[in-house]
Design a protein around this motif. Structure first.
Motif, PDB file in Angstrom:
ATOM      1  N   LEU A 110      52.855  66.376 -23.788  1.00  0.00           N
ATOM      2  CA  LEU A 110      53.066  64.938 -23.664  1.00  0.00           C
ATOM      3  C   LEU A 110      54.476  64.548 -24.091  1.00  0.00           C
ATOM      4  O   LEU A 110      55.112  63.700 -23.472  1.00  0.00           O
ATOM      5  CB  LEU A 110      52.030  64.204 -24.514  1.00  0.00           C
ATOM      6  CG  LEU A 110      52.047  62.691 -24.495  1.00  0.00           C
ATOM      7  CD1 LEU A 110      51.726  62.183 -23.098  1.00  0.00           C
ATOM      8  CD2 LEU A 110      51.034  62.159 -25.498  1.00  0.00           C
ATOM      9  N   ARG A 111      54.983  65.165 -25.129  1.00  0.00           N
ATOM     10  CA  ARG A 111      56.299  64.821 -25.667  1.00  0.00           C
ATOM     11  C   ARG A 111      57.408  65.732 -25.158  1.00  0.00           C
ATOM     12  O   ARG A 111      58.562  65.580 -25.538  1.00  0.00           O
ATOM     13  CB  ARG A 111      56.243  64.875 -27.189  1.00  0.00           C
ATOM     14  CG  ARG A 111      55.471  63.715 -27.730  1.00  0.00           C
ATOM     15  CD  ARG A 111      55.155  63.841 -29.176  1.00  0.00           C
ATOM     16  NE  ARG A 111      54.489  62.662 -29.670  1.00  0.00           N
ATOM     17  CZ  ARG A 111      53.302  62.233 -29.296  1.00  0.00           C
ATOM     18  NH1 ARG A 111      52.628  62.887 -28.373  1.00  0.00           N
ATOM     19  NH2 ARG A 111      52.759  61.143 -29.795  1.00  0.00           N
ATOM     20  N   ASP A 112      57.057  66.695 -24.330  1.00  0.00           N
ATOM     21  CA  ASP A 112      58.012  67.676 -23.811  1.00  0.00           C
ATOM     22  C   ASP A 112      58.753  68.359 -24.960  1.00  0.00           C
ATOM     23  O   ASP A 112      59.973  68.433 -24.987  1.00  0.00           O
ATOM     24  CB  ASP A 112      58.986  67.030 -22.829  1.00  0.00           C
ATOM     25  CG  ASP A 112      59.699  68.067 -21.984  1.00  0.00           C
ATOM     26  OD1 ASP A 112      59.129  69.162 -21.759  1.00  0.00           O
ATOM     27  OD2 ASP A 112      60.842  67.803 -21.561  1.00  0.00           O
ATOM     28  N   LYS A 113      57.963  68.831 -25.930  1.00  0.00           N
ATOM     29  CA  LYS A 113      58.493  69.523 -27.099  1.00  0.00           C
ATOM     30  C   LYS A 113      57.823  70.873 -27.234  1.00  0.00           C
ATOM     31  O   LYS A 113      56.757  71.115 -26.686  1.00  0.00           O
ATOM     32  CB  LYS A 113      58.200  68.733 -28.382  1.00  0.00           C
ATOM     33  CG  LYS A 113      58.972  67.479 -28.552  1.00  0.00           C
ATOM     34  CD  LYS A 113      58.647  66.867 -29.915  1.00  0.00           C
ATOM     35  CE  LYS A 113      59.488  65.664 -30.218  1.00  0.00           C
ATOM     36  NZ  LYS A 113      59.178  65.127 -31.567  1.00  0.00           N
ATOM     37  N   VAL A 154      44.810  70.551 -29.072  1.00  0.00           N
ATOM     38  CA  VAL A 154      45.468  69.316 -29.526  1.00  0.00           C
ATOM     39  C   VAL A 154      46.976  69.505 -29.558  1.00  0.00           C
ATOM     40  O   VAL A 154      47.738  68.673 -29.060  1.00  0.00           O
ATOM     41  CB  VAL A 154      44.940  68.894 -30.918  1.00  0.00           C
ATOM     42  CG1 VAL A 154      45.818  67.813 -31.530  1.00  0.00           C
ATOM     43  CG2 VAL A 154      43.504  68.411 -30.811  1.00  0.00           C
ATOM     44  N   ILE A 155      47.412  70.613 -30.108  1.00  0.00           N
ATOM     45  CA  ILE A 155      48.855  70.871 -30.192  1.00  0.00           C
ATOM     46  C   ILE A 155      49.454  71.023 -28.809  1.00  0.00           C
ATOM     47  O   ILE A 155      50.527  70.487 -28.517  1.00  0.00           O
ATOM     48  CB  ILE A 155      49.120  72.111 -31.064  1.00  0.00           C
ATOM     49  CG1 ILE A 155      48.707  71.797 -32.499  1.00  0.00           C
ATOM     50  CG2 ILE A 155      50.582  72.529 -31.001  1.00  0.00           C
ATOM     51  CD1 ILE A 155      48.629  72.988 -33.382  1.00  0.00           C
ATOM     52  N   ARG A 156      48.769  71.732 -27.934  1.00  0.00           N
ATOM     53  CA  ARG A 156      49.267  71.900 -26.561  1.00  0.00           C
ATOM     54  C   ARG A 156      49.395  70.560 -25.872  1.00  0.00           C
ATOM     55  O   ARG A 156      50.392  70.262 -25.219  1.00  0.00           O
ATOM     56  CB  ARG A 156      48.318  72.800 -25.764  1.00  0.00           C
ATOM     57  CG  ARG A 156      48.714  72.922 -24.292  1.00  0.00           C
ATOM     58  CD  ARG A 156      47.762  73.810 -23.519  1.00  0.00           C
ATOM     59  NE  ARG A 156      46.361  73.476 -23.648  1.00  0.00           N
ATOM     60  CZ  ARG A 156      45.740  72.532 -22.923  1.00  0.00           C
ATOM     61  NH1 ARG A 156      46.408  71.811 -22.063  1.00  0.00           N
ATOM     62  NH2 ARG A 156      44.450  72.310 -23.081  1.00  0.00           N
ATOM     63  N   GLY A 157      48.388  69.709 -26.025  1.00  0.00           N
ATOM     64  CA  GLY A 157      48.429  68.395 -25.393  1.00  0.00           C
ATOM     65  C   GLY A 157      49.572  67.547 -25.902  1.00  0.00           C
ATOM     66  O   GLY A 157      50.307  66.929 -25.122  1.00  0.00           O
ATOM     67  N   HIS A 158      49.757  67.507 -27.216  1.00  0.00           N
ATOM     68  CA  HIS A 158      50.845  66.714 -27.791  1.00  0.00           C
ATOM     69  C   HIS A 158      52.206  67.279 -27.424  1.00  0.00           C
ATOM     70  O   HIS A 158      53.134  66.525 -27.129  1.00  0.00           O
ATOM     71  CB  HIS A 158      50.691  66.607 -29.310  1.00  0.00           C
ATOM     72  CG  HIS A 158      49.752  65.531 -29.724  1.00  0.00           C
ATOM     73  ND1 HIS A 158      50.131  64.210 -29.840  1.00  0.00           N
ATOM     74  CD2 HIS A 158      48.431  65.564 -30.028  1.00  0.00           C
ATOM     75  CE1 HIS A 158      49.089  63.484 -30.221  1.00  0.00           C
ATOM     76  NE2 HIS A 158      48.037  64.288 -30.328  1.00  0.00           N
TER      77      HIS A 158
END
Length: 115
Positions: free
Chosen positions: A60-63, A53-57
């Motif tokens: 997605l946000r380029d953070k 989940v953290i990797r995906g977010h």
């Protein structure tokens, strides 16, 4: 809560910068459904649902993962991992980073964000 945040930080350090690069693990697909953008990721075999989940977010946000809000504020991390790991037919949906995030027992992560 503190134990879950510590678990999350330890997990992020173990995975390191690789968690930020979704394409190192799986392909992301994006579709548009009305006013929503839907992003789909597959979790890697060696990562927990929480890490996926953290990797995906982050991707997605380029953070960097550490720059996201704590996942434990949205859902207990240990509970998420335990529930999702019980079988392929399990689905857990919660709100995180302003999106509807769904984790499937088969490893698919779906992030729905308003357009």
């Amino acid at each position: 809560m503190v134990a879950e945040q510590l678990f999350l930080i330890v997990s992020l350090r173990r995975v390191g910068s690789e968690i930020h690069q979704a394409d190192q693990y799986s392909e992301e697909t994006m579709t548009t459904n009305g006013n929503e953008r839907i992003h789909r990721f597959d979790s890697a075999a060696d990562e927990t649902p929480t890490e996926a989940v953290i990797r995906g977010h982050a991707s997605l946000r380029d953070k960097r993962p550490i720059d996201l809000s704590p996942l434990a504020d949205a859902i207990p991390c240990n509970a998420l991992n335990a529930l999702v790991n019980t079988g392929d037919k399990v689905t857990v949906t919660f709100t995180y980073e302003g999106t509807q995030t769904t984790v499937h027992g088969d490893g698919e992560i779906v992030i729905q964000e308003p357009a």
